[in-house]
Structures are given as structure tokens and as C-alpha cells.
Design a protein around this motif. Structure first.
Motif, PDB file in Angstrom:
ATOM      1  N   THR A  68       0.838  -1.196   0.000  1.00 19.77           N
ATOM      2  CA  THR A  68       0.000   0.000   0.000  1.00 19.77           C
ATOM      3  C   THR A  68       0.876   1.249   0.000  1.00 19.77           C
ATOM      4  N   ALA A  69       0.249   2.385  -0.239  1.00 22.76           N
ATOM      5  CA  ALA A  69       0.987   3.648  -0.263  1.00 22.76           C
ATOM      6  C   ALA A  69       1.664   3.936   1.065  1.00 22.76           C
ATOM      7  N   GLU A  70       1.099   3.433   2.151  1.00 24.10           N
ATOM      8  CA  GLU A  70       1.659   3.683   3.493  1.00 24.10           C
ATOM      9  C   GLU A  70       2.705   2.644   3.891  1.00 24.10           C
ATOM     10  N   ALA A 243       1.406   1.484   9.730  1.00 28.16           N
ATOM     11  CA  ALA A 243       1.140   0.778   8.472  1.00 28.16           C
ATOM     12  C   ALA A 243       2.376   0.061   7.957  1.00 28.16           C
ATOM     13  N   ALA A 264      -6.249  -0.446   0.894  1.00 27.11           N
ATOM     14  CA  ALA A 264      -5.880   0.969   0.972  1.00 27.11           C
ATOM     15  C   ALA A 264      -6.640   1.673   2.093  1.00 27.11           C
ATOM     16  N   GLU A 265      -7.917   1.340   2.264  1.00 24.95           N
ATOM     17  CA  GLU A 265      -8.720   1.964   3.316  1.00 24.95           C
ATOM     18  C   GLU A 265      -8.187   1.613   4.701  1.00 24.95           C
ATOM     19  N   SER A 267      -5.131   0.435   5.461  1.00 26.27           N
ATOM     20  CA  SER A 267      -3.770   0.940   5.620  1.00 26.27           C
ATOM     21  C   SER A 267      -3.759   2.432   5.944  1.00 26.27           C
ATOM     22  N   ALA A 268      -4.605   3.203   5.271  1.00 25.18           N
ATOM     23  CA  ALA A 268      -4.646   4.654   5.495  1.00 25.18           C
ATOM     24  C   ALA A 268      -5.153   4.990   6.890  1.00 25.18           C
ATOM     25  N   PRO A 272       0.913   6.395  10.705  1.00 26.27           N
ATOM     26  CA  PRO A 272       2.032   6.327   9.756  1.00 26.27           C
ATOM     27  C   PRO A 272       3.312   5.918  10.468  1.00 26.27           C
TER      28      PRO A 272
END
Length: 493
Positions: A68-70, A243, A264-265, A267-268, A272
Motif C-alpha cells: 500500500t501507499a503507506e 502501516a 488501501a482503506e 492501511s490509510a 504512519p
């Protein structure tokens, strides 16, 4: 004709009509089966005889993975058979990360669903229940886990995920719940003073690991728990539930795009932050025996030494070798010699607990107190002989066949699959680990298993802890096919 005979003949006629209808139905069903497409045959149950000694087929997993992005690692298997999904988050947030405050990781995990902004524990439980969703959590030495099971339909999935994300990302750690859980733990500490098996286990880990993070119990101690406060829980959550420190395992009735949106939901919603550093390997302990005097009829015996971590190249050989020695229940060397031939125990087991760092190899049993010294020497002798001689070819073949027969259960349900994905992701194993593990098991020889066991185990280096009464010892009964005397009482743990 009498009224009674009339009724009798009427019932007989009715029975004949029912029988005729059943026969016609069966004939029609047979015709329909004969004319059905060949594909229908593949759906029928197979006879075990048709396997011809081969292992049953195992469900092939198409594991998809991304990040994921995080920074959370995701492993996903699409499974359309049931209209549901299983989600498991695994964090490197077990008691090995307590950092000098035993019980901190466990308390943090236990408090996750005790409150979020605007909702108390009751509202959270009702929220999941009203959606037919199941929330679960737990904390261990290596890891902390949180899980969700729900229907995959969007009208159920989306609100369940929102609540799950709140619980994982915004726990409020209310003071009243913290006090309640602390009180429960303190009561448990008092209770375990009356459990000789638990006392022996606590001392064993302390002796085995010394100053290493694995040494202290995951649920903390009577000295550490009272001092833990809400601020410490918040700080641990922010650091360990980040994350980047998470593995997200997902199985169910979802497309790749739906799975990506779900991951994504979640993880966000997490704090952080990066992954935590792996804990160091422990130093080998000094072997030897210690005893806990405890008033009971039976004595608990625990023998252990450092084993392996989960990525050790000998994992498969040690797993198979231990199945033969003491890990496979009835039919193992230990059960045959200690229970079946001598009647010294109800059960004796051995096992490697492979973890992030070297986990323990352990043998455990209970036996009559007056026979404990002889039983200990018997078990040590059995281990020594097994390391010297290795398994027989027959034992190896039998163990391989048993593992091949049971291995399909490891992917028989979505819950089982999500557990496998979590293990693969958390311990950074190859995606084809399940296939390569069984292929390695099948290829192992007697010599390879013997060599692997001898590389990792030494009967003279065992850490031994016993818990039971100090009584005069008796000689062991001779081995026999039918033990004359079974252990007194039932196991005490």
C-alpha cells in the motif's frame, strides 16, 4: 368386508402406489444422469480407493501481492466460492517489542476494541454484530493480530471495514476498561501460582532466554502490569501498529480492484510509520536441571533448548524429524516408549516453535511424582538414541504419507488460507512456500533428517525444569505391550 379389512387393503394399495412412484422417480433420475454432461461426473465425491495411495489434491493458491501507499504488505487470494471475506492484520507488535515493560504489547492489543471516539466497547460489539461480522484480536511473542470476517456484499463490507478501521486506527484506551483488564490479569497471576505446569513454563523461558525479549511472559507480570498507563498504550500503538509494520492477509469473494480498495482503506487508517527492527538472536543458555517444589500427585517435566527461526533452511527436515520423534501424537517414538510400553503418562509431546528469532525446541509431559527421575532419564535417552540413529525408513515413509494426507487441510477453508498468507507475509517466506515445503518433505532422506536433527539438538545441553513434590523415587516398570499401571488421576493442567 369388515371396516378393519377395508382400511388394511386401502393402506396396502396406497403403499403400492408410493413404491411405484419411487421406482419411476429412480428410473427417471438414472436416465437424467446418463444424459447429463460429463462435467457432472467431476462434481461427485471420489472414493478413497481411487486415490491409489496418492495424497489427495490440495487447493492451488494464486497469491497476489502488493504494497500500500503507506507501506503495508498485502497478500490476497481471490475465492469466489462463498460470499464473504477474511481479513487478517499481523503486526510485529508482540511481547518481544515490550521494551522493558512486560505486558505492554498484550494490553495494547486487548484494549483495541474497548473504545474509539464516540463509541464504547458495547457499541463496537453491537456494530459488528448487527452486520453479522466477526472481529478478533490476540497478542503473542512475535506478533499481534486483528481480524475481520464479513459478507462481501458492499452494503455489509463497507460499514464493517469502516468500523474495523476505527478500531485499529483510533483506539481511545478508556481508563475504566484499562483498570478492568488489569484486574483480570492480576487475578490470573494469582491463579497461576496454583498451576505447576504454568510455573514450570515461566521458569523454563526465563532460563532459556535470560535477558532476551522472549524470556518474559506475554501477559506481563504482577510487578509490571499495575504501572502501565494509558499514555504508554498510546505510544506503543503509534509505534507498533504503524502501516509500515503491518502485513495484511486477505481471502474472499473480491476482485483485485476491490481488494486493493479495501487494503488501501485499512492501511490509510493506521498510524504512519516504518516497520520495527527485528529482534536479535538469543545467546545459547547453560543447560542443566532445576526443580519447583509443588504439592501434587504428578510432576511436570519440561526439557528445552534453542531451536530455529522460521527461515532456517533445515525447517522442513526438522519438522518431519520431530513428527516421528514426538510431534505426531500416537505412533511417535515418545508416545510408544513412554506411554504405550510403560504407562508413564497420558501424553508426551515434542516440537520446534520457529519464530522471528530462534524459538524453543521443547519436550513436555506429566508423570507420577515417584517415577519422575526415571522418566526424565528415559526421555533423554530416547532423544539421544534418535539423534544417534535417526528415523527408520518405515518411520520416514509413514510420516511423509501422513503429512501428505493432512496437508490439504491447510488450505481447506478461507480461514485456513488467510492464516497461511499471514505466516508467509510476516516471516517473509516465498509465495510458493506451501508447494516448496511439501516438495522438500517428499524429497528428504533418512540421512538428511538425521543430520538436521543432530545439527540443532544436543541432549547434554537441555534446559530442564520440573515441578512437583519431593518424594522418594522408584524404578521404572519394564516395557511391555500392555502396561500394568496407568498414570494416577487426570492431567493437572
Amino acid at each position: 368386508m369388515s371396516e378393519r379389512n377395508g382400511l388394511r387393503y386401502g393402506l396396502l394399495a396406497l403403499a403400492l402406489l408410493v413404491l411405484l412412484a419411487i421406482l419411476l422417480l429412480l428410473v427417471g433420475r438414472e436416465d437424467a444422469l446418463e444424459s447429463a454432461p460429463a462435467a457432472a461426473d467431476s462434481a461427485r465425491l471420489e472414493s478413497l480407493a481411487e486415490l491409489n495411495g496418492q495424497a489427495p489434491t490440495r487447493r492451488a493458491l494464486q497469491i497476489q501481492t502488493w504494497q500500500t501507499a503507506e507501506g503495508a504488505k498485502v497478500l490476497f487470494v481471490e475465492a469466489r466460492e462463498l460470499p464473504m471475506f477474511d481479513l487478517r492484520l499481523i503486526f510485529a507488535a508482540g511481547s518481544s517489542q515490550d521494551d522493558g515493560v512486560p505486558g505492554l504489547a498484550m494490553l495494547t492489543n486487548a484494549m483495541l476494541n474497548e473504545g474509539v471516539p464516540g463509541k464504547d466497547a458495547g457499541a463496537i460489539a453491537a456494530g459488528f454484530e448487527n452486520l453479522g461480522a466477526q472481529f478478533g484480536n490476540g497478542s503473542y511473542r512475535d506478533m499481534a493480530v486483528a481480524s475481520l470476517r464479513a459478507l462481501s456484499a458492499a452494503e455489509i463490507r463497507q460499514p464493517a471495514l469502516r468500523l474495523f478501521a476505527e478500531v485499529l486506527g483510533q483506539p481511545s484506551f478508556p481508563e475504566d476498561a484499562l483498570m478492568r483488564i488489569k484486574n483480570q490479569l492480576m487475578a490470573g497471576f494469582e491463579y497461576r501460582k496454583q498451576d505447576p505446569g504454568k510455573l514450570a513454563s515461566l521458569e523454563l523461558f526465563q532460563r532459556l532466554y535470560g535477558a532476551h525479549p522472549y524470556a518474559h511472559p506475554s501477559d506481563g507480570t504482577a510487578e509490571s502490569i499495575p504501572a502501565i498507563d494509558r499514555a504508554q498504550l498510546q505510544a506503543f500503538h503509534a509505534r507498533a501498529y504503524a502501516a509500515g509494520n503491518a502485513v495484511l492477509a486477505l481471502v474472499g469473494d473480491l476482485s483485485r480492484s476491490e481488494a486493493e480498495a479495501l487494503a488501501a482503506e485499512v492501511s490509510a487508517a493506521l498510524p504512519p510509520g516504518p516497520a520495527l527492527a527485528h529482534i536479535p538472536q538469543p545467546e545459547p543458555p547453560r543447560g542443566g536441571a532445576s526443580h519447583i517444589d509443588f504439592p501434587s500427585q504428578q510432576t511436570h517435566l519440561m526439557l528445552a533448548q534453542l531451536g530455529i527461526d522460521r527461515r532456517d533452511p533445515d525447517y522442513a527436515a526438522l519438522y518431519l524429524g520431530n513428527q516421528i520423534f514426538g510431534g505426531g501424537g500416537f505412533g511417535t517414538r515418545l508416545m510408544e516408549e513412554v506411554r504405550e510400553k510403560r504407562g508413564l503418562t497420558y501424553g508426551v509431546y515434542s516440537g520446534f516453535s520457529a519464530m522471528q528469532a530462534r524459538g524453543p525446541f521443547m519436550i513436555s509431559l506429566q508423570t507420577r511424582a515417584e517415577l519422575s527421575a526415571g522418566t526424565l532419564q528415559l526421555v533423554k535417552g530416547l532423544l539421544r538414541d534418535y539423534l544417534d540413529q535417526g528415523p527408520t525408513q518405515q518411520e520416514l515413509d509413514d510420516a511423509k504419507r501422513e503429512l501428505a494426507g493432512s496437508f490439504p487441510l491447510s488450505t481447506a477453508s478461507n480461514g485456513a488460507i488467510v492464516g497461511q498468507l499471514g505466516t508467509i507475509g510476516f516471516y517473509d517466506l516465498p509465495l510458493d512456500h506451501l508447494e516448496s515445503f511439501m516438495a522438500e518433505i517428499k524429497a528428504l532422506s533418512v540421512e538428511q533428517v538425521k543430520a538436521a536433527m543432530a545439527r540443532h539438538l544436543d541432549p547434554e545441553a537441555l534446559v530442564i525444569v520440573s515441578a512437583g513434590p519431593e518424594v522418594a523415587q522408584q524404578a521404572l516398570p519394564p516395557p511391555t505391550g500392555k502396561p500394568a499401571e496407568q498414570p494416577s488421576g487426570v492431567p493437572e493442567h
